[in-house]
Design a protein around this motif. Sequence first.
Motif, short mmCIF file in Angstrom:
data_model
loop_
_atom_site.label_atom_id
_atom_site.label_comp_id
_atom_site.label_asym_id
_atom_site.label_seq_id
_atom_site.Cartn_x
_atom_site.Cartn_y
_atom_site.Cartn_z
N GLN A 108 1.29 -1.06 -0.09
CA GLN A 108 -0.52 0.19 -0.11
C GLN A 108 0.61 1.13 -0.11
OE1 GLN A 108 -2.79 0.76 3.64
NE2 GLN A 108 -3.65 1.75 2.47
N SER A 109 2.14 1.38 0.20
CA SER A 109 2.71 2.53 0.56
C SER A 109 4.06 3.04 -0.26
CB SER A 109 3.72 2.44 1.79
OG SER A 109 4.64 1.85 2.20
N GLN A 110 4.46 1.28 -1.25
CA GLN A 110 4.94 0.92 -2.23
C GLN A 110 4.55 1.41 -3.44
OE1 GLN A 110 7.88 -1.33 -1.74
NE2 GLN A 110 8.15 -1.02 0.44
N ASP A 111 3.27 0.96 -3.38
CA ASP A 111 2.48 0.73 -4.74
C ASP A 111 1.10 0.82 -4.74
OD1 ASP A 111 1.68 0.19 -7.56
OD2 ASP A 111 3.07 -1.45 -7.71
N LYS A 112 0.51 1.90 -4.67
CA LYS A 112 -1.04 2.02 -4.06
C LYS A 112 -2.32 1.78 -5.49
CE LYS A 112 -1.19 6.13 -1.60
NZ LYS A 112 -1.44 5.13 -0.49
N ARG A 113 -1.50 1.48 -6.35
CA ARG A 113 -2.51 0.81 -7.34
C ARG A 113 -2.69 -0.74 -7.54
NH1 ARG A 113 -1.02 4.28 -13.33
NH2 ARG A 113 -2.40 5.43 -13.22
N SER A 114 -1.06 -1.44 -7.31
CA SER A 114 -1.31 -2.88 -6.72
C SER A 114 -1.43 -3.09 -5.85
CB SER A 114 0.38 -3.36 -7.41
OG SER A 114 1.34 -3.10 -8.12
N PHE A 115 -2.57 -2.30 -4.43
CA PHE A 115 -2.54 -2.71 -3.56
C PHE A 115 -4.05 -2.78 -3.84
CE2 PHE A 115 -5.13 -1.29 0.07
CZ PHE A 115 -4.32 -1.91 0.99
N GLU A 116 -4.56 -1.78 -4.87
CA GLU A 116 -6.04 -1.79 -5.38
C GLU A 116 -6.45 -3.03 -5.30
OE1 GLU A 116 -6.60 2.45 -6.69
OE2 GLU A 116 -5.62 3.36 -4.80
N ARG A 117 -5.59 -3.75 -6.34
CA ARG A 117 -5.90 -4.36 -7.12
C ARG A 117 -6.63 -5.79 -6.72
NH1 ARG A 117 -2.96 -2.93 -11.63
NH2 ARG A 117 -0.63 -4.39 -10.65
N VAL A 118 -4.75 -5.88 -5.43
CA VAL A 118 -5.01 -7.45 -4.69
C VAL A 118 -6.27 -7.07 -3.79
CG1 VAL A 118 -3.41 -8.23 -3.19
CG2 VAL A 118 -3.16 -7.46 -5.01
N MET A 119 -6.78 -6.14 -2.97
CA MET A 119 -7.66 -6.08 -2.43
C MET A 119 -9.10 -6.28 -3.30
SD MET A 119 -6.30 -5.85 0.20
CE MET A 119 -7.42 -4.94 1.30
N ARG A 120 -9.18 -5.52 -4.54
CA ARG A 120 -10.29 -5.66 -5.37
C ARG A 120 -10.14 -7.44 -5.79
NH1 ARG A 120 -8.74 -1.21 -8.43
NH2 ARG A 120 -7.96 -1.77 -9.63
N GLN A 121 -9.81 -7.99 -6.01
CA GLN A 121 -9.54 -9.80 -6.26
C GLN A 121 -9.79 -10.08 -4.74
OE1 GLN A 121 -5.80 -10.68 -7.27
NE2 GLN A 121 -6.36 -13.40 -6.96
N PHE A 122 -9.03 -9.77 -3.51
CA PHE A 122 -9.44 -10.41 -2.24
C PHE A 122 -10.94 -10.23 -1.88
CE2 PHE A 122 -5.58 -11.48 -2.43
CZ PHE A 122 -5.44 -12.83 -1.54
N SER A 123 -11.62 -8.94 -2.64
CA SER A 123 -13.02 -8.47 -1.53
C SER A 123 -13.89 -9.05 -3.05
CB SER A 123 -12.99 -6.72 -1.90
OG SER A 123 -13.35 -6.69 -3.14
N THR A 124 -13.53 -9.16 -4.60
CA THR A 124 -14.26 -10.10 -5.38
C THR A 124 -14.91 -11.91 -4.59
OG1 THR A 124 -13.36 -10.10 -7.09
CG2 THR A 124 -14.70 -8.48 -7.41
N GLU A 125 -13.82 -12.29 -4.01
CA GLU A 125 -13.19 -13.47 -4.48
C GLU A 125 -14.47 -14.02 -2.71
OE1 GLU A 125 -9.43 -15.54 -3.82
OE2 GLU A 125 -9.04 -14.70 -5.69
N LYS A 126 -15.17 -15.54 -2.99
CA LYS A 126 -15.73 -15.47 -1.58
C LYS A 126 -14.87 -16.94 -1.37
CE LYS A 126 -20.60 -13.80 -4.55
NZ LYS A 126 -21.53 -14.96 -5.06
#
Length: 126
Positions: A108-126
Amino acid sequence: MYPWLNSNFNFPLSGSVNQDISPEFFFNSIKRGNGDIEKAIFTSGASYGRQLGMISGILLEVIEALNLSDDVAEVKKFKELQKTIHQIKELEHHSLETHAVETLTNLQSQDKRSFERVMRQFSTEK
């Protein structure tokens, strides 16, 4: 003059220390039984640890159902062993969770875009 100086003496770990520890080496070296069957069972998710865990769980239930006393030394040792195993697993899970949080914080502190992409990936998985 000093013949022992010309010897081929090697200290421990001074020579080749390569060792094949790949799963194929393990399963191909099984002499009793069928290595291919063992490998198929293991890779299908029935690892030795999982099998022992299931057997241990059933045995604990049998011990409780039969009201076996902790006065029996082996029953007491088995229960203590299971407690130790549980504690080790809890510590490892906690350590893994801590590592994941630290890694995500760094991302999150080094690469916000990658962090957001990872978080989206986990928030859509069930």
